[in-house]
Design an enzyme around this catalytic site. Sequence first.
Site, PDB file in Angstrom:
ATOM      1  N   MET A  25       0.946  27.615 -28.429  1.00 24.84           N
ATOM      2  CA  MET A  25       0.958  26.443 -28.208  1.00 24.84           C
ATOM      3  C   MET A  25       0.694  26.359 -26.633  1.00 24.84           C
ATOM      4  O   MET A  25       0.976  27.091 -25.962  1.00 24.84           O
ATOM      5  CB  MET A  25       2.305  25.900 -28.303  1.00 24.84           C
ATOM      6  N   ASP A  27      -0.473  22.563 -23.885  1.00 21.77           N
ATOM      7  CA  ASP A  27      -0.199  21.602 -23.296  1.00 21.77           C
ATOM      8  C   ASP A  27       0.641  20.470 -24.050  1.00 21.77           C
ATOM      9  O   ASP A  27       0.270  20.275 -25.214  1.00 21.77           O
ATOM     10  CB  ASP A  27      -1.419  20.446 -22.778  1.00 21.77           C
ATOM     11  N   GLN A  43      -0.970  21.100 -27.884  1.00 26.64           N
ATOM     12  CA  GLN A  43      -2.026  21.867 -28.155  1.00 26.64           C
ATOM     13  C   GLN A  43      -1.501  23.047 -28.972  1.00 26.64           C
ATOM     14  O   GLN A  43      -0.648  23.800 -28.700  1.00 26.64           O
ATOM     15  CB  GLN A  43      -2.446  22.405 -26.952  1.00 26.64           C
ATOM     16  N   ARG A 148     -12.365  15.589 -19.618  1.00 23.85           N
ATOM     17  CA  ARG A 148     -11.434  15.904 -20.594  1.00 23.85           C
ATOM     18  C   ARG A 148      -9.918  15.168 -20.258  1.00 23.85           C
ATOM     19  O   ARG A 148      -9.810  14.712 -18.933  1.00 23.85           O
ATOM     20  CB  ARG A 148     -11.045  17.214 -21.082  1.00 23.85           C
ATOM     21  N   GLU A 203      -6.760  19.127 -14.362  1.00 22.84           N
ATOM     22  CA  GLU A 203      -6.677  19.040 -15.696  1.00 22.84           C
ATOM     23  C   GLU A 203      -5.548  18.051 -16.078  1.00 22.84           C
ATOM     24  O   GLU A 203      -4.494  17.759 -15.213  1.00 22.84           O
ATOM     25  CB  GLU A 203      -6.301  20.280 -16.351  1.00 22.84           C
ATOM     26  N   TRP A 309      -1.458  29.784 -17.147  1.00 22.61           N
ATOM     27  CA  TRP A 309      -2.670  30.335 -17.693  1.00 22.61           C
ATOM     28  C   TRP A 309      -2.937  31.839 -17.134  1.00 22.61           C
ATOM     29  O   TRP A 309      -3.683  32.592 -17.846  1.00 22.61           O
ATOM     30  CB  TRP A 309      -3.925  29.579 -17.422  1.00 22.61           C
TER      31      TRP A 309
HETATM   32  C1  FRU Z   1      -4.755  22.384 -19.865  1.00 21.10           C
HETATM   33  C2  FRU Z   1      -6.148  22.495 -20.564  1.00 21.10           C
HETATM   34  C3  FRU Z   1      -6.804  21.268 -20.878  1.00 21.10           C
HETATM   35  C4  FRU Z   1      -7.358  21.018 -22.320  1.00 21.10           C
HETATM   36  C5  FRU Z   1      -6.642  22.195 -22.980  1.00 21.10           C
HETATM   37  C6  FRU Z   1      -7.070  22.966 -24.020  1.00 21.10           C
HETATM   38  O1  FRU Z   1      -4.162  23.566 -19.948  1.00 21.10           O
HETATM   39  O2  FRU Z   1      -6.997  23.367 -20.424  1.00 21.10           O
HETATM   40  O3  FRU Z   1      -7.565  20.701 -19.806  1.00 21.10           O
HETATM   41  O4  FRU Z   1      -7.521  19.887 -22.780  1.00 21.10           O
HETATM   42  O5  FRU Z   1      -5.894  22.922 -22.110  1.00 21.10           O
HETATM   43  O6  FRU Z   1      -6.163  23.403 -24.829  1.00 21.10           O
END
Ligand code: FRU
Length: 502
Positions: A25, A27, A43, A148, A203, A309
């Site tokens: 998992m 975002d 995500q 995005r 982001e 990240w």
């Molecule tokens: C942020 C991100 C977003 C993207 C998603 C992909 O953590 O990089 O920009 O939409 O994760 O999983």
Amino acid sequence: MTTTDLPPLRITHPRLHFAPRNNWMNDPNGLVFHDGLYHLYFQYNPQGVSHANMSWGHATSTDLIRWTEHDPAILWDEEAQIFSGSVVVDHGNTSGFGTAEEPALVALYTAAAAGRQAQALAYSTDGGYVWTKYQGNPVLDRGTSDFRDPKVFWFDDGRDAYWVMVAVEAVDRQVLFHRSDDLKTWTFLSSYGPAGPVGGVWECPDMFPLAVDGDDSDVRWVLLISLNPGGIAGGSGTHYIVGDFDGKIFRPTVPHPTSGRELLRERSQSREELEAYGWLDFGPDCYAGVTFDGLSRDERTLIAWMDNWEYAGSLPGDSDEYRSAMTLPRRLSLTRDQSGVLRLRQEPAIELEPAESVDLGSMTGSTVLTADPASATRIRFAATFGDAHNIELRIESASDDDLVVIRQDRMSGRIAIDRPGAEMPSGFASVPSMRLEEPGEIEWDLWIDQLNERVSSLELFAQSGERVLTALIPAASPRSYSVAVVGGALRRARATVAVVRY
Ligand code: FRU
């Protein structure tokens, strides 16, 4: 997979934070409150523990503590992965996907393919469980590779009303504003950036109005931008800008001294420079936070990904079962601090009862606050510095190597977290810290939960939530917590402890 087929939660699962039962998992996506239910999409890789096959997972809750996980909501296909985005309830049936009586839920997400990212739409007419991808996708395509993370909201200033989409050109460090009457056709309004922190890609933006100190005649807009790397604690972080939005252009209340494309040539920004900006969180583990649609202005609530990240997926204790948890849900407000700066304030949006209070008075030396074998613990500690130099809150767990120390220093007015742990990934060598405005006061609201069998999470809300620090720590349960006063005494010390037992 139906909800009843899901494997049971493991004993080491977080108790107060959402984590999926299985798989990867990142975002939070599509946070929306609708018909008495909080929906959290996220995500999600339905097939494994790495960042791949990105789809939207789904969970619901009535209280933001107990979550029920459902089947994944929007699945990737050969054409595109389903990256981050948002959900709105289309009350006016502007899209035509529902009816005025039974409005559709509409998701705007990023359809991500190799070298191409565009915004796409999916809708649900059963309250957010089953989603249909729109035939006319994508709905907004600039022909670029890093466009995005659309966040959509209904804008209404009494004169005009329409949908606004806030999204990023990630590599350009720009936030783009578009408008639409039907969620399907979008026209460009304006852009913001590059400005402020630009040490990484931008982001997951969000933007929303808040009243300054609850004064409805002074409403400002807050723009949240996550960036990776380049965050204040290293790696992923989120900064915010307070300003005005007239339905077209976002204007910061205090313009950044430097902005424009030339900023991008100089990538590395010093800690000192970064400290001048507004940070949602001073720790390394609060990223991609966005807020719920469907709540009133004074209930604005945020959830973020409690990871970074730099090391997501390589923490000790990471099993083959699941990766990552979300932060606590946080209620946001805006306040003017003593120096006149507008600051975001965060309070946990959940309670933990019953809590026991102890009066520690003019405390010296050290005292154990709790050694209960609890899976989650909340400690509130308040005091004024007497002649003590600093105060430490020590978190000890089974292994002696894992002593975590939270220290507030009277002279420097800083709180820092020491979190050793030989096994932790390299990003953990950093000592996250934050500066307080009233160094003589100690006012902590600390939440600890377990992430897995080796790692716990720590969220510290200090100075009435005007400074927040989220950090994963190498601490397995059970743990014990003690406070130690160094170099003198505190005054009016008081501790309140609440625990969630196994
Ligand atoms: C942020 C991100 C977003 C993207 C998603 C992909 O953590 O990089 O920009 O939409 O994760 O999983």
